[in-house]
Design an enzyme around this catalytic site. Structure first.
Site, PDB file in Angstrom:
ATOM      1  N   GLU B 118       0.104  -1.471  -0.082  1.00  0.00           N
ATOM      2  CA  GLU B 118       0.052   0.352  -0.170  1.00  0.00           C
ATOM      3  C   GLU B 118       1.075   1.277  -0.185  1.00  0.00           C
ATOM      4  OE1 GLU B 118       1.259  -0.434   2.428  1.00  0.00           O
ATOM      5  OE2 GLU B 118       0.290  -0.857   3.970  1.00  0.00           O
ATOM      6  N   HIS B 160       5.820   1.005  12.029  1.00  0.00           N
ATOM      7  CA  HIS B 160       5.510  -0.846  11.152  1.00  0.00           C
ATOM      8  C   HIS B 160       7.219  -1.228  10.182  1.00  0.00           C
ATOM      9  CE1 HIS B 160       1.711  -1.037  11.704  1.00  0.00           C
ATOM     10  NE2 HIS B 160       1.330   0.000  11.008  1.00  0.00           N
ATOM     11  N   ASP B 196      -1.019   2.845  19.377  1.00  0.00           N
ATOM     12  CA  ASP B 196      -1.318   2.431  17.676  1.00  0.00           C
ATOM     13  C   ASP B 196      -2.034   2.404  17.740  1.00  0.00           C
ATOM     14  OD1 ASP B 196      -0.611   4.339  15.150  1.00  0.00           O
ATOM     15  OD2 ASP B 196      -1.445   2.525  15.024  1.00  0.00           O
ATOM     16  N   HIS B 198      -2.426  -0.006  15.100  1.00  0.00           N
ATOM     17  CA  HIS B 198      -1.855  -1.437  14.382  1.00  0.00           C
ATOM     18  C   HIS B 198      -1.042  -2.080  15.275  1.00  0.00           C
ATOM     19  CE1 HIS B 198      -4.112   1.532  11.238  1.00  0.00           C
ATOM     20  NE2 HIS B 198      -4.272   0.216  10.440  1.00  0.00           N
ATOM     21  N   ASP B 285      -5.183   6.282  16.144  1.00  0.00           N
ATOM     22  CA  ASP B 285      -6.088   5.792  15.305  1.00  0.00           C
ATOM     23  C   ASP B 285      -6.972   4.541  15.998  1.00  0.00           C
ATOM     24  OD1 ASP B 285      -4.054   4.306  15.841  1.00  0.00           O
ATOM     25  OD2 ASP B 285      -3.971   4.288  13.436  1.00  0.00           O
ATOM     26  N   TYR B 324      -5.504   9.460  11.286  1.00  0.00           N
ATOM     27  CA  TYR B 324      -6.065   9.336  10.039  1.00  0.00           C
ATOM     28  C   TYR B 324      -7.242   9.895   9.447  1.00  0.00           C
ATOM     29  CZ  TYR B 324      -1.932   6.566   9.444  1.00  0.00           C
ATOM     30  OH  TYR B 324      -1.143   5.605   9.578  1.00  0.00           O
TER      31      TYR B 324
HETATM   32 ZN   LIG Z   1      -1.985   2.853  13.608  1.00  0.00          ZN
END
Ligand SMILES: [Zn+2]
Ligand SMILES: [Zn+2]
Lengths: 343, 343
Positions: B118, B160, B196, B198, B285, B324
């Protein structure tokens, strides 16, 4: 030589291929087969026969059940999730991540069951892939019934697909299915010869630990060509399959002479192995003008290659794989078959 | 609390993100930081300080040399190869493929060094990533010099990114860099707390085999959320790192109460571990209106989270990660910092 072919291939007609950071019209497109059909007709081949319904037993025996369920249901799940485009992998289990836990989320499932993100899945992809496999199966049955050879005009192609991953335009590994059918019907040893420009990573992967199916592939060196991460010369098989896998990676610009030398070596290995049946993954993207490849074979070379393959004297099923120089695909593919027939 | 921030982040401004089979305007966009800067100003925080040039030594110590060379040179190679779009991975080393042989071809290199497709790389991505790291390093030095805490307004984010792969909008793992700096300067044990939405797969991966850096992550369950293939509760570290990794995967719709419970558990684990310094991967997020996430935290919850983190009483560096829901990103991020300051 009889051709088997299904019009159902049209159900797989993606609009997008991820290439160079953009979406382009897919190189693997329905019109590819039109050029092959026209050339077969021009050269006096019999009218292609449409296959019966696919035999799912051999497929289920060879593939991961979760993968097959994914292929069958992913489009509906994707649409239900509100995705606007075709199915394209946006993530994947990278090295050191979990590789035995398929996600529940469709976006994650797509990544889990893919090996590249250039290949789109659309509404009709599963049906088209099954019809492609059905053509391969019909060709196998014709040879099992006594024909010297048969041509499965498969689309989509198959040799990049593993037992649990799609990619490189492939979803079901037709060549592997045919090899397994020969085995199931009693052949002690079967060989798959992959002359597509790209390494047949899926076929290698499926049979890598088995000694009953020999795999030989001539292809662009993985350092330089897709699929990039498999196809090295030191990949010789594992366990029972040790010695039953041979790769011929070749450099950019390779012309016919060294390619034919590799082919002869592969044929000698297949002969020494004692194969009782042969499956040819017939891609013609080794052609000099192929838009995504880098070998320099010319059209007459493909006829010569067919002649050499015929000298093995084995019952042979040709499964169509790649080839993207649209107009030349027909000539080059049929040249292999005519070379084989004339030998 | 002093903020460190570099305008160089603007050099990373991709036009495309692969999402749902289409290219969309990237969720991780330059304007995210504008909302944070405005809110910091509104709430009376000191004017952000631009960092000095990045310290490459710690980066080179932590990352694969081939990966760093790739990040530095990939754009020029991509353009030289005639690619028309931004850099997007179209392939990758899937399971059972070679993972220790980087290809020579740029298209293959991109896949080799990526963990998702992505994320686009553009002309200025490397410089922007270095400037983001420089902000993190400046914040660490401020804390090392005696400040209770500092805020690195990093963009692009980092959690990440592994030692050898980019993806999930991340290129250099800023939080890992900061943790390593604390270690290099003499802290015996350091903790990274990732709030976060994620999973901080990159940070986990970098420290998974080490006992000197504790990693705790609160995140959407991998079955349901990116990065999908890491972040399970049974990933507890390996070798010397056994017991120094703790994951709190949570289901879609998780509201603040269970999230805060997981946070308290993580904080208790960090306290018991005996960390001498804390790095917070500060993504917001987990917010209820985040467009790509599924937790249900509200803005005041972020202030409460900041209060709880402060109670550890550790020297703390906050590194900006995701978030976001554009306008709310400023409020939620600064809420964490204000909650921390007021505790
Ligand atoms: Zn995130
Ligand atoms: Zn090919």
């Amino acid at each position: 030589m009889q051709t088997f072919f299904s019009e159902e291939h049209r159900k797989h007609f993606p609009q997008a291929e991820l290439s160079g950071g953009q979406f382009v019209t897919p190189y693997e497109r329905p019109s590819r087969v039109e050029y092959i059909l026209r050339r077969l007709n021009e050269r006096g081949f019999d009218t292609p026969i449409a296959p019966q319904t696919p035999d799912m037993t051999v497929l289920r025996g060879l593939c991961d059940p979760g993968y097959l369920e994914f292929l069958e249901t992913c489009w509906d799940e994707w649409v239900a999730e509100g995705m606007a485009g075709e199915i394209i992998a946006g993530n994947f289990p990278a090295r050191r991540m979990q590789i035995s836990r398929p996600p529940r989320n469709i976006d994650g499932k797509v990544g889990y069951y893919s090996l590249a993100s250039e290949t789109a899945i659309t509404a009709g992809t599963w049906e088209a892939a099954l019809s492609s496999m059905a053509s391969a199966q019909a060709a196998q049955r014709a040879v099992a019934a006594g024909a010297r050879a048969a041509f499965a005009l498969c689309r989509p192609p198959g040799h990049h697909a593993t037992a649990d991953m799609y990619g490189g335009y492939c979803f079901i590994n037709n060549a592997a299915i045919v090899a397994q059918m020969f085995r199931d019907q009693g052949a002690g040893r079967v060989a798959v010869l992959d002359i597509d420009f790209h390494h047949g990573n899926g076929t290698q992967d499926i049979f890598y630990g088995r000694g009953d199916v020999f795999f030989a592939s001539l292809h662009g060196a993985p350092e330089d060509a897709f699929p990039y991460y498999l196809g090295y010369a030191d990949e010789t098989g594992a366990g029972d399959g040790e010695g039953a896998n041979v790769n011929y990676p070749m450099a950019p610009g390779t012309p016919y002479a060294p390619w034919a030398e590799a082919l002869e070596d592969a044929l000698a290995r297949i002969r020494a192995y004692g194969a009782e049946a042969l499956v040819v993954s017939l891609g013609v993207d080794a052609y000099k003008d192929d838009p995504i490849s880098f070998f320099k074979l010319d059209s007459p070379d493909f006829m010569d290659a067919g002649r050499r393959i015929a000298k093995l004297g084995l019952p042979t099923v040709f499964c169509m794989e790649g080839g993207y120089a649209i107009e030349a695909v027909g000539i080059n593919t049929v040249n292999v078959l005519e070379g084989f027939n004339g030998a």
